[in-house]
Design an enzyme around this catalytic site. Structure first.
Site, PDB file in Angstrom:
ATOM      1  N   CYS A 186      28.779  72.808  29.612  1.00 26.43           N
ATOM      2  CA  CYS A 186      30.040  72.523  28.926  1.00 26.43           C
ATOM      3  C   CYS A 186      31.042  71.844  29.871  1.00 26.43           C
ATOM      4  CB  CYS A 186      30.612  73.827  28.388  1.00 26.43           C
ATOM      5  SG  CYS A 186      32.336  73.755  27.881  1.00 26.43           S
TER       6      CYS A 186
ATOM      7  N   CYS B  76      34.191  73.839  30.531  1.00 20.45           N
ATOM      8  CA  CYS B  76      33.948  74.996  31.411  1.00 20.45           C
ATOM      9  C   CYS B  76      33.917  74.562  32.873  1.00 20.45           C
ATOM     10  CB  CYS B  76      32.626  75.671  31.042  1.00 20.45           C
ATOM     11  SG  CYS B  76      32.581  76.324  29.363  1.00 20.45           S
TER      12      CYS B  76
ATOM     13  N   ARG C  69      45.627 102.660  58.184  1.00 17.53           N
ATOM     14  CA  ARG C  69      44.836 103.526  57.321  1.00 17.53           C
ATOM     15  C   ARG C  69      43.373 103.069  57.320  1.00 17.53           C
ATOM     16  NH1 ARG C  69      46.461 104.652  51.903  1.00 17.53           N
ATOM     17  NH2 ARG C  69      46.187 106.888  52.316  1.00 17.53           N
TER      18      ARG C  69
ATOM     19  N   GLU D 230      40.394 108.630  72.801  1.00 13.81           N
ATOM     20  CA  GLU D 230      41.512 109.578  72.733  1.00 13.81           C
ATOM     21  C   GLU D 230      41.376 110.480  71.507  1.00 13.81           C
ATOM     22  OE1 GLU D 230      46.410 109.590  72.755  1.00 13.81           O
ATOM     23  OE2 GLU D 230      45.298 107.728  73.094  1.00 13.81           O
TER      24      GLU D 230
ATOM     25  N   LYS E  80      53.072 109.365  58.578  1.00 15.61           N
ATOM     26  CA  LYS E  80      52.389 110.635  58.771  1.00 15.61           C
ATOM     27  C   LYS E  80      53.300 111.785  58.334  1.00 15.61           C
ATOM     28  CE  LYS E  80      48.572 109.068  60.642  1.00 15.61           C
ATOM     29  NZ  LYS E  80      48.814 107.655  60.384  1.00 15.61           N
TER      30      LYS E  80
ATOM     31  N   TRP F 137      50.729 117.942  55.423  1.00 14.57           N
ATOM     32  CA  TRP F 137      49.960 117.867  54.187  1.00 14.57           C
ATOM     33  C   TRP F 137      49.591 119.251  53.691  1.00 14.57           C
ATOM     34  CZ3 TRP F 137      49.061 113.921  51.028  1.00 14.57           C
ATOM     35  CH2 TRP F 137      48.061 114.045  50.065  1.00 14.57           C
TER      36      TRP F 137
END
Length: 518
Positions: free
Chosen positions: A75, A78, A309, A350, A403, A406
C-alpha cells in the site's frame, strides 16, 4: 603447465583482481559502517508482529497501553505513513526510547497470507488502521466496529506523527512531544508508588535486575571453583521463590546445565575441552528471565534523571520479594544465599563492604520468615540513611526519589506508633513491627505478581486456560531441575526437602529415588 602467454594473461588478471579488491574494500567498509549506524538500515522502532507471536507478545507485555497498526506492505499510503509512525514509536520503544515502559507501538502486515485471519479478527477493511487499548486485550481478542464500548478503540487521529501523539496525550493525560529528550519528562515516572497496578509492574524490573546481575557475572568471568557453591545456592533460591515464572524456569535450566559449563573438577577435562569451556559465553545461551530480558530500560524503578535508581532499586525489590516468599524452615538458608551472592558477585566495593558489616553482626540464625524479612527491612533503612546524607552533601540523589525511611507514613500509617523529627532532621520513630511485617508481605509479596497474574482477566476462558497450562509447566520443570542438584550435594538437602514437601501434590518429570535418603 600453461603456455607463457597464458601465464602472463593469468598474472595480469590476478593483479587486476587484487587491484579491484583493494579499491573495493574501503567501499565495503563504508557500506558496512552505513549498515551498522545509518538511519536507513537501523531496525524499526515499531515492533513487527504476526500471527505466530501476536498473542504471546501482547499478553506478556508489561506496558499499560498499546498502539497497533494494521497495514499492507504493497500500500503506497502505508509506505508514506511509516516515517510518521516511526517517529512516535521511537519515543516509546526500545532501550533508547525517550519514554520507555508506557506504550507498546507495534504493526502487523496484512499483505502476508499468514496474517489474514489475524487481520480479519480486527475487521481490517482498509489500510492503514490503527487501534488503541491495553496490550492484554489485544491478545486473544478481536475488534468489532459495532461494539462502541470495547476496550480496543479505533484511532481516527493518526495522519501525522503529531496527530497520533496528540491522541495518545488525550488518552493518558500526558504532554509528550516529538522533540522530548531522554529523562526530561516526568510523565514517564510512576505517579503513585502505592497504586497496586504500579507496584505489580515492578515484576519487570525484578526480571531486569536479575538478568543484568547474571550478565555482569558472565561478562566478568566470576564463576570459578570457589564461587560455584554460593551461586548454586542462590540459583536454588531463585528456582523456588523468584516472583517471575520465567526467571524460575531460567534458573532451573541454568542449574541443570551448570556442571557442563562450569565443571567442579576441571582437572579431569582434556586441554581441548577446557579451552572450549573458557571460550563459552554463557550469556549467549542462558537468558535467565527470557531471551527478551534485559530490555535495557526500567519501569517501576526508573529514575527522573539518567543513572539514578534502576539496577540497585530492582535488586532491592528482588531481595525483599524473596525474603517474604521463603518458608520458616528456609529463612536462614535464604539469608546465607543472599549475603554470599552480594559479597561475591556484587562489584560495587563500598556497597558490598557495608552490607557485609551489617550481615556479619547477625549472631542468631533466622528461624522464621518474619525474622529475615524484618532484618532486611531494617538493613535497607540503614542503607537509605547512610546514602541520604551522602547524596544530600554531594547532590547526587534523584530529586524525584530522595532516600527516605521506608515505608513512609502515607503508605502504611498503621506501621507508625509514634513519629517525631528533631531540629537536625533526625527521625524518631516507634514502629508497630507486626504491621510493618504485614505491609512487607503485601507490598513485596502479593502486589508484585507475574505478568500473567497482573494483566489477565479471569473472565477470559481461553486466556485463563493458557495461563493454567503455562503455570503447571513452569513448576514441573524447576522441581525436577533443582532437586537433581540438591541430590548431588547434601549441603542443600534442607532446601530440597522443604521444596519437596511444598510440592508433594505435584507430578514430577523425573523419579528421583535417592531423595528418600535426604
Amino acid at each position: 603447465m600453461p603456455p607463457p602467454g597464458r601465464r602472463l594473461f593469468l598474472a595480469l588478471a590476478l593483479a587486476l583482481a587484487l587491484l579491484l579488491l583493494l579499491l573495493l574494500v574501503p567501499g565495503l567498509d563504508a557500506l558496512r559502517t552505513l549498515g551498522d549506524g545509518s538511519s536507513a538500515d537501523a531496525p524499526d522502532a515499531a515492533v513487527e508482529l504476526n500471527a505466530s507471536n501476536f498473542d504471546s507478545v501482547l499478553k506478556e507485555s508489561p506496558l499499560k497501553f498499546a498502539v497497533v497498526e494494521f497495514f499492507a506492505s504493497w500500500c503506497p499510503a502505508c509506505r508514506n505513513y511509516k516515517p510518521q509512525y516511526e517517529k512516535v514509536a521511537k519515543l516509546f520503544n526500545g532501550p533508547n526510547a525517550v519514554h520507555p515502559g508506557i506504550i507498546l507501538v507495534a504493526r502487523v502486515d496484512c499483505a502476508m497470507k499468514t496474517n489474514a485471519d489475524l487481520c480479519g479478527k480486527f475487521s481490517v477493511g482498509r489500510y492503514p488502521m490503527l487501534f488503541w487499548g491495553p496490550p492484554h486485550k489485544f491478545a486473544f481478542g478481536r475488534w468489532d466496529p459495532k461494539q462502541d464500548k470495547d476496550e480496543i478503540q479505533l484511532i481516527d487521529e493518526w495522519r501525522t506523527a503529531d496527530h497520533l501523539l496528540n491522541y495518545i496525550n488525550k488518552r493518558i493525560g500526558s504532554s509528550f512531544g516529538l522533540d522530548d529528550e531522554k529523562y526530561e519528562n516526568e510523565d514517564t515516572l510512576p505517579r503513585n508508588a502505592s497504586d497496586p497496578e504500579e507496584i505489580a509492574r515492578a515484576i519487570y524490573d525484578v526480571e531486569e535486575a536479575t538478568a543484568q546481575a547474571f550478565e555482569i557475572i558472565f561478562q566478568n568471568k566470576m564463576i570459578k571453583s570457589n564461587t560455584q557453591v554460593p551461586l548454586i545456592k542462590f540459583l536454588q533460591l531463585l528456582v523456588v521463590h523468584h516472583p517471575s515464572k520465567r526467571c524460575r524456569r531460567g534458573s532451573a535450566e541454568m542449574l541443570v546445565n551448570f556442571d557442563d559449563l562450569w565443571p567442579s573438577d576441571p582437572i579431569s577435562l582434556s586441554s581441548q575441552e577446557t579451552t572450549i569451556l573458557q571460550q563459552v559465553d554463557a550469556s549467549k545461551y542462558y537468558h535467565i528471565c527470557g531471551k527478551e530480558v534485559p530490555h535495557g530500560y526500567w519501569i517501576f524503578c526508573r529514575g527522573s534523571k539518567k543513572d539514578t535508581r534502576g539496577f540497585s532499586c530492582g535488586l532491592w525489590v528482588l531481595f525483599h520479594s524473596l525474603s517474604v516468599r521463603v518458608g520458616d524452615g528456609e529463612s536462614n538458608l535464604a539469608f546465607t544465599a543472599i549475603c554470599e551472592f552480594i559479597q561475591i558477585f556484587f562489584i560495587c566495593d563500598e556497597c558490598r563492604n557495608h552490607f557485609h558489616e551489617m550481615s556479619s553482626s547477625v549472631s542468631v540464625p533466622f528461624n522464621k520468615t518474619r525474622d529475615l524479612a524484618m532484618w532486611l527491612w531494617r538493613t535497607h533503612n540503614k542503607v537509605n540513611q547512610r546514602l541520604m546524607k551522602e547524596e544530600n552533601t554531594l547532590g547526587t540523589g534523584d530529586p524525584r526519589f530522595l532516600k527516605i525511611t521506608w515505608p513512609p507514613k502515607q503508605l502504611c500509617p498503621s506501621c507508625y506508633l509514634s513519629y517525631s523529627r528533631e531540629s537536625n532532621g533526625t527521625e524518631n520513630i516507634e514502629w508497630d513491627e507486626d504491621e510493618v511485617f504485614q505491609f512487607l508481605v503485601r507490598y513485596y509479596g502479593r502486589m508484585i505478581a507475574s505478568s500473567k497474574e497482573v494483566t489477565l482477566s479471569s473472565s477470559d476462558d481461553a486466556v485463563s486456560t493458557y495461563d493454567i497450562a503455562s503455570s503447571t509447566n513452569a513448576v514441573t520443570v524447576p522441581v525436577g531441575a533443582a532437586l537433581a542438584i540438591a541430590v548431588a550435594s547434601c549441603a542443600f538437602g534442607a532446601l530440597a526437602c522443604f521444596w519437596r514437601t511444598q510440592q508433594k501434590n505435584r507430578k514430577y518429570l523425573h523419579q528421583l529415588h535417592s531423595l528418600k535418603k535426604i
